[in-house]
Design an enzyme around this catalytic site. Structure first.
Site, short mmCIF file in Angstrom:
data_model
loop_
_atom_site.label_atom_id
_atom_site.label_comp_id
_atom_site.label_asym_id
_atom_site.label_seq_id
_atom_site.Cartn_x
_atom_site.Cartn_y
_atom_site.Cartn_z
NE ARG A 36 -56.10 -5.51 9.45
CZ ARG A 36 -55.48 -6.70 10.45
NH1 ARG A 36 -56.05 -6.92 11.57
NH2 ARG A 36 -54.39 -7.38 9.92
CG HIS A 37 -63.56 -1.12 6.68
ND1 HIS A 37 -63.38 0.43 6.09
CD2 HIS A 37 -63.16 -1.87 5.90
CE1 HIS A 37 -63.55 0.29 4.78
NE2 HIS A 37 -63.13 -1.25 4.63
#
Length: 647
Positions: A280-281
């Site tokens: 995920r970012h």
């Protein structure tokens, strides 16, 4: 490229398309090659993805309280004679204030604890702070990294000295190794790649060739030997996608392989990445796997612009016609981007009030238009007659294009001035933080500083991304778009650095050592700039690495990594020919179709289905690997049918 899942809410993605040159459905231009071994590889890949789902069956969960993914159960036992307030702070939250977890009442009697159950996160280590609720006195702090689905107890008691509080964490039940499924998947895919390489080597042996000639006709044998899983043989060449005009019989497969590798990672990340935090970012400063792919798409797009413009000019096309084509292509990219990130556009006129304007394809369209225009202004029609005795010849791939570099420097100056000098109401000048509870909660409404302010002022709060990644840890509540206006300036820089890589390929064609040396030199320069801007730290530098802001250090760092990766792929694919680029080569040949297709069909079978346990990393990983593998297989089948979507 913030990825917050596109369906049913505004979102952006961390990946992008890349160069769309020479991708068209033209059966007469390309002769299909049959690669049955690659088809077999794709099928086996799907089976491997399914096998990952069986991993947790050998590790039953022992827990007293039902918790969700990335959570653990914590029971706080208080033997003190005073009520306690429990607070927590994530290790990933820089200069943040403690967040309340709950209140634990005083023990009913000496040696008899009161107990309260809480749920804590397991993605990162956390610090627990226990304060007396009567006098707000800190009793103790405990740093601990909890593991998924574990059951823990925190005991708070007085020992021999009643004025000294002892806090200790005890593991009550065995935890689940949530990383085991991805470890198994990695080993399986690695083993599959090794078997494929061994099979290709065996197929290249003379004794095997002779045997194959005896078992079948020579045409069939040639097909097997030159398949994509064996030694790379002929390559597909299209008239509109010539990369090195001087050597039309050869094609730089490394560029499509680089693009395809980024695309495959992007699809996997966008589908969920098994719900692992490193897919995920990053919440704010720093990098995860999800933060790598979009800049690499932009970079390789710039490389392809350089090569395609040079090829078109050598073919006699006018610069004006190429410019109008670039404008039209950018408009199409922008419109497609608007459609796929706004799935509610068909609900009626009112839905346009909350239309998100920035996005991945929109940023690609802007970067493509600017960089293509710059290249059309400075590109040479021919590179064959350059004076070798000129003083600038040794640095010709840089000095010949100094007007374009000057324009890029001006753009970067504009970004620096706006970022650090633009007055933002109620925020300090040059603020680059996440707002929310960051910076000790002093600037809760300053998310992104000038970048967020410009987007809200220019586009409006309802037309930008509503749930940025900073909400996860920093609890920010202001809308912020990771594909905003100011960040697009730095995406132009990223594409232009890719354009520079393309100039190196043009000026040193077939000089493999010179090409790789130049790539390494540019990578070193970008690394030095990044080290200077960040002070080799995560949060303490002049300009931290930040994907949400597309900060200058983020661009130089990803350019550094991208050049190193390109050298590796170029050497193994085009120089030594140890690897044909499969299976990443095929998605790279149809990047826009795969990108748009995976976004539009995301919620449909076989890319998604109802899971038996949606709180299992193994099931999410299986679904996401299978969906990604499906797109690799689709791209391979399209490649065999010579179907390429070009805009």
């Amino acid at each position: 490229m913030e990825r917050g899942k596109i369906k049913k809410k505004h979102k952006g993605t961390s990946s992008g398309g890349g160069d769309w040159e020479g991708r068209e459905k033209n059966i007469n231009m390309v002769q299909p090659e049959k690669h049955y071994k690659v088809f077999f590889l794709a099928v086996v890949t799907l089976l491997v993805a399914i096998c990952v789902a069986e991993v947790p069956l050998c590790h039953p969960r022992h827990k007293a309280t039902v918790v969700k993914m990335d959570e653990a159960s914590l029971t706080v036992n208080n033997e003190l004679g005073a009520e306690m307030v429990v607070s927590w702070l994530s290790d990933h939250c820089y200069q943040c204030v403690y967040q309340p977890l709950g209140v634990v009442p005083a023990g009913p009697g000496p040696g008899i604890p009161s107990s309260v159950d809480f749920t804590v996160g397991t993605q990162h280590g956390i610090t627990l702070q226990l304060n007396s609720s009567l006098v707000s006195l800190e009793l103790c702090t405990v740093h601990f990294h909890f593991w998924e689905h574990g059951n823990y107890s925190l005991w708070v008691k007085n020992l021999n000295d009643s004025s000294v509080v002892n806090c200790s964490v005890v593991t009550d039940t065995e935890t689940v190794n949530s990383y085991l499924p991805i470890m198994v998947a990695f080993l399986l895919f690695t083993g599959l790649a090794i078997l494929s390489a061994i099979g290709g080597t065996v197929m290249g042996l003379d004794v095997v060739k002779n045997l194959m000639f005896r078992l079948g006709n020579s045409m069939e044998t040639e097909r097997l030997i030159n398949s994509e899983l064996g030694f790379p043989g002929r390559t597909v060449e299209t008239a509109t996608d010539t990369i090195l005009p001087a050597t039309p019989s050869r094609r730089l497969r490394s560029l499509d392989t680089f693009r395809g590798l980024s695309l495959v990672i992007m699809v996997f990340v966008n589908y969920g990445g098994g719900r692992y935090w490193f897919f995920r970012h990053e919440s704010w400063n720093g990098l995860t796997v999800a933060d790598l792919v979009f800049p690499w798409f932009v970079f390789i797009m710039g490389t392809s612009i350089s090569l395609s413009v040079s090829s078109a000019l050598r073919c006699g096309l006018s610069r004006f016609s190429l410019f109008t084509k670039a404008v039209w292509r950018s408009v199409q990219l922008f419109l497609i981007g608007l459609l796929i990130i706004n799935p509610n556009y068909c609900q009626g006129p009112l839905s346009w009030d909350s239309l998100r304007i920035p996005g991945v394809l929109q940023r690609l369209a802007f970067s493509y238009l600017v960089v293509a225009s710059l290249d059309l202004c400075v590109a040479w029609n021919s590179l064959d007659n350059l004076p070798v005795d000129a003083w600038w010849y040794s640095a010709r791939e840089f000095l010949l294009y100094w007007p374009a570099w000057l324009c890029v420097i001006v753009l970067e100056t504009v970004w620096l001035c706006l970022t650090f000098l633009l007055p933002v109401p109620d925020c300090p000048s040059g603020y680059l933080g996440p707002g929310g509870i960051g910076d000790m909660g002093q600037y809760p409404n300053c998310t992104g500083g000038a970048a967020g302010y410009v987007d809200r002022w220019l586009l409006g709060e309802n037309h930008i991304y509503q749930t940025p990644s900073s909400r996860v840890i920093y609890k920010s509540h202001m809308p912020f778009d990771p594909e905003g206006v100011l960040g697009s300036i730095n995406s132009v820089l990223m594409a232009f650095l890719g354009l520079q890589a393309g100039k190196i390929l043009l000026h040193y064609k077939d000089q493999h050592s010179s090409i790789m040396a130049r790539f390494l030199i540019w990578s070193l320069v970008m690394g030095i700039i990044s080290a200077t801007l960040t002070k080799c730290s995560l949060n303490e530098g002049f300009i931290p690495i930040n994907k949400n802001l597309w900060s200058l250090s983020y661009v130089t760092t990803l350019a550094c990594f991208g050049l190193l990766l390109l050298v590796l792929i170029y050497y193994t694919v085009d120089v030594r020919r140890w690897w044909s680029g499969a299976p990443f080569y095929y998605p790279g040949m149809n990047s826009i179709l795969v990108y748009v297709g995976h976004e539009v069909l995301e919620e449909y079978f076989p890319f998604r289905w109802r899971m038996a346990n949606n709180q299992s990393h193994a099931e999410h990983l299986t679904q996401n690997l299978l969906a990604t593998s499906c797109w690799v297989l689709i791209s391979f089948l399209l490649y065999r049918k010579n179907i390429f979507w070009k805009i």
